[in-house]
Design an enzyme around this catalytic site. Sequence first.
Site, PDB file in Angstrom:
ATOM      1  N   SER A   4       0.833  -1.198   0.000  1.00 27.79           N
ATOM      2  CA  SER A   4       0.000   0.000   0.000  1.00 27.79           C
ATOM      3  C   SER A   4       0.875   1.259   0.000  1.00 27.79           C
ATOM      4  CB  SER A   4      -0.964  -0.029   1.188  1.00 27.79           C
ATOM      5  OG  SER A   4      -1.934   0.989   1.078  1.00 27.79           O
TER       6      SER A   4
ATOM      7  N   ASP B 284      -7.841  -2.758  -7.612  1.00 30.38           N
ATOM      8  CA  ASP B 284      -7.376  -2.512  -6.246  1.00 30.38           C
ATOM      9  C   ASP B 284      -8.483  -1.872  -5.412  1.00 30.38           C
ATOM     10  OD1 ASP B 284      -4.715  -2.123  -4.486  1.00 30.38           O
ATOM     11  OD2 ASP B 284      -6.022  -0.374  -4.263  1.00 30.38           O
TER      12      ASP B 284
ATOM     13  N   HIS C  89      -6.423  -5.713  -1.773  1.00 28.57           N
ATOM     14  CA  HIS C  89      -5.457  -4.644  -1.524  1.00 28.57           C
ATOM     15  C   HIS C  89      -4.410  -5.206  -0.572  1.00 28.57           C
ATOM     16  CE1 HIS C  89      -3.853  -0.612  -1.270  1.00 28.57           C
ATOM     17  NE2 HIS C  89      -3.906  -0.649   0.054  1.00 28.57           N
TER      18      HIS C  89
END
Length: 411
Positions: A191, A289, A357
């Site tokens: 991330s 995502d 994610h």
Amino acid sequence: MLKLKRERMATTTTNANALLVAITLALLTCSPRCIHSAERRLLVGMTLVRNAAALGAFCLDGSLPAYHLHRGFGAGARNWLLQFEGGGWCNDIESCLERAKSRRGSTRYMTKWEVFSGILSNNASLNPDFYNWNRVKLRYCDGASFAGDAVFKNGTSLLYFRGQKIWEAIILDLLPKGLGQARKALLSGCSAGGLASFLHCNNFTKYLPSDASVKCLSDAGFFLDERDITSNHTMRYFVKDLVSLQGVEKNLDENCTASSLDFPELCFFPQYALKFITTPFFILNSAYDVYQFHHILVPSSADPHGHWNRCKLNPAACNPEQLNTLQEFRRDMIVAMGLFYKYSRRGGLFINSCFAHCQSESQDTWFSADSPRVHSKTIAEAVGDWYFSRRITKEIDCPYPCDTTCHNLIP
């Protein structure tokens, strides 16, 4: 009476043996995921960087930065994997002050022990290529992907935007612990930490021996400079404020900012910075995502009446128009990676169609019996093949909903 006792004992022994056989068979047929759940979790303690203050390296609230290190062994004793922790960003004083009172902005509020799983696991059956490396998790407490360098104070409030200094302090702390003699190294992140991998990849190489094999991996860090469903540049304006507030611009790639003089903040986006990265790079991302779906493509400001709420929670609930918008987003992501896909000889890709994610730190998605696959290959196998140059790894999945290996669990 004696005969009855013997019969009972024989029956008990038979039952016990039958139970033992059943347990053995269950374990033999059990998937790695099942075995993993029965094992003791690997918990790794926090190390505060005591010398960070001398460098001016502080978390948002002024606390010392930290990392978690689990030592390598055997053939991996001189190999290093560094994993940037993720956790979003803050781009104004109000949100950064709030962040400073949480684990995202202070080591005072962080867990002092972290579970190492997936790419950080020390189990050869669960992490076959990196299990015996020195594995480090860099804790995230600055709010700018380890890239800011500024201080805010107005008489009542004080905030340290020192992500760049935190990165440098942790590296300098690790060098004498063996990183300085690394034979192989992989800089990774998830991330906002995946974005940090893009931002620090070239710099990481400079700290290590010239003959070391150094590569970088971004997991869910390829954040797009994409218009939202109302055609507004919501993410671009967010990044512009972030770069300005936290003093990030001077730490972005100089070649990139020189080529984007009018909008240097765009070099915070991987799609613009990627062509200036000279170190071998692997991009792991979902084409759908979840974070980008919810915050870049359909932020709450673009959907005040919640028309997308059901679709956000469950892709199967998306109507045809919404699905078309998602497919366009996927196409834009693949186009943004187009030159890298076509021309990068040392680069790798794993772009699947799962609504996910971050997929490298979870055992379920990294490497298990039912992990997501593209062309029959798990993420761990794809990354390992690329890092060790076993074969070219550039995998792009077919569009949703064709991939039946996806978990599609939207957090």
